[in-house]
Design a protein around this motif. Structure first.
Motif, PDB file in Angstrom:
ATOM      1  N   ILE A  49      -4.809   5.848  -2.224  1.00 36.62           N
ATOM      2  CA  ILE A  49      -3.923   4.721  -1.917  1.00 36.62           C
ATOM      3  C   ILE A  49      -3.718   3.937  -3.206  1.00 36.62           C
ATOM      4  O   ILE A  49      -4.677   3.648  -3.924  1.00 36.62           O
ATOM      5  CB  ILE A  49      -4.524   3.798  -0.831  1.00 36.62           C
ATOM      6  N   GLU A  82       0.781   5.513  -0.204  1.00 39.60           N
ATOM      7  CA  GLU A  82      -0.051   6.709  -0.109  1.00 39.60           C
ATOM      8  C   GLU A  82       0.295   7.674  -1.242  1.00 39.60           C
ATOM      9  O   GLU A  82       1.463   7.929  -1.518  1.00 39.60           O
ATOM     10  CB  GLU A  82       0.160   7.398   1.234  1.00 39.60           C
ATOM     11  N   TYR A 106      -7.521  10.177   6.860  1.00 39.03           N
ATOM     12  CA  TYR A 106      -7.625   9.397   5.619  1.00 39.03           C
ATOM     13  C   TYR A 106      -6.594   9.929   4.642  1.00 39.03           C
ATOM     14  O   TYR A 106      -6.013  10.992   4.847  1.00 39.03           O
ATOM     15  CB  TYR A 106      -9.039   9.442   5.021  1.00 39.03           C
ATOM     16  N   SER A 107      -6.368   9.204   3.564  1.00 39.43           N
ATOM     17  CA  SER A 107      -5.399   9.593   2.537  1.00 39.43           C
ATOM     18  C   SER A 107      -6.129  10.142   1.323  1.00 39.43           C
ATOM     19  O   SER A 107      -7.277   9.781   1.061  1.00 39.43           O
ATOM     20  CB  SER A 107      -4.571   8.379   2.105  1.00 39.43           C
ATOM     21  N   LYS A 158       0.841  -1.191   0.000  1.00 37.37           N
ATOM     22  CA  LYS A 158       0.000   0.000   0.000  1.00 37.37           C
ATOM     23  C   LYS A 158       0.879   1.244   0.000  1.00 37.37           C
ATOM     24  O   LYS A 158       1.737   1.398   0.858  1.00 37.37           O
ATOM     25  CB  LYS A 158      -0.891  -0.058   1.244  1.00 37.37           C
TER      26      LYS A 158
END
Length: 153
Positions: free
Chosen positions: A42, A25, A38-39, A23
Motif C-alpha cells: 500500500i 494498492e 491483503y495487498s 491509499k
C-alpha cells in the motif's frame, strides 16, 4: 483575505492533502499474488508499506527449494518486484522486519541481506516466531519512502 477567498483556499489545500495521502494498492505479477485478503503493498503519499513476503516463486506459487537462505533470497527478490512496481528500489527502504523460525539462521540470512542492501542499511528488527504461513522459514516486510518517483496522483 476575504472570507470567500479563504474558504476557497482552504478547500483546495484540503483537496490536495486528501489526494496526496490517499491509499493506493501496489500490484505486480512479478511477486506472488496474495493468498488471503491483503495487498502486496500500500502506498500513502511517498511511503510504501510492503507486506511480509516469503520465499515462494511468482511463477509457480510454490516455496523455493532449499532452506532459510534460499527462502530469504527469494523473499527479498519478491519484495524488490513490489518496490519496483511502486517506482522504488531497496535504496528507498527505511525499515525492515524479519520474522524467522530459527534465530540461529540469522547470520546466514545477513550474508544474503547484504547483497541486496547498501550502507546506510535500513533500520531493522528480527524476531523469532514459532510458525509462518505455508511453513516458510522466513518472512520479510519493509517500509520504503520515495523521493518523488512513485505514484503520481
Amino acid at each position: 483575505m476575504t472570507p470567500t477567498l479563504r474558504s476557497w483556499v482552504q478547500a483546495i489545500v484540503l483537496s490536495l492533502l486528501a489526494t496526496q495521502y490517499r491509499k493506493v494498492e501496489i500490484v505486480t505479477s512479478n511477486s506472488p499474488a496474495p493468498a488471503a485478503p491483503y495487498s502486496q503493498a500500500i502506498q500513502v503519499g511517498q511511503t510504501v508499506y510492503v507486506t511480509g513476503t516469503i520465499g515462494t516463486s511468482p511463477s509457480t506459487g510454490l516455496m523455493v527449494p532449499g532452506g532459510t537462505v534460499e527462502q530469504a533470497r527469494r523473499a527479498l527478490m519478491n519484495s524488490l518486484a513490489i518496490l519496483q512496481a511502486a517506482g522504488m528500489t531497496f535504496s528507498d527502504v527505511t525499515k525492515v522486519t524479519i520474522f524467522i523460525t530459527n534465530l540461529n539462521d540469522l547470520p546466514a540470512v545477513n550474508n544474503v541481506y547484504k547483497t541486496f542492501f547498501q550502507k546506510p542499511y535500513p533500520a531493522r528488527s528480527s524476531v523469532e516466531v514459532s510458525r509462518i504461513p505455508y511453513d516458510a522459514r522466513i518472512m520479510i516486510e519493509m517500509i520504503a519512502v520515495g523521493n518523488g518517483r512513485g505514484i503520481s496522483y
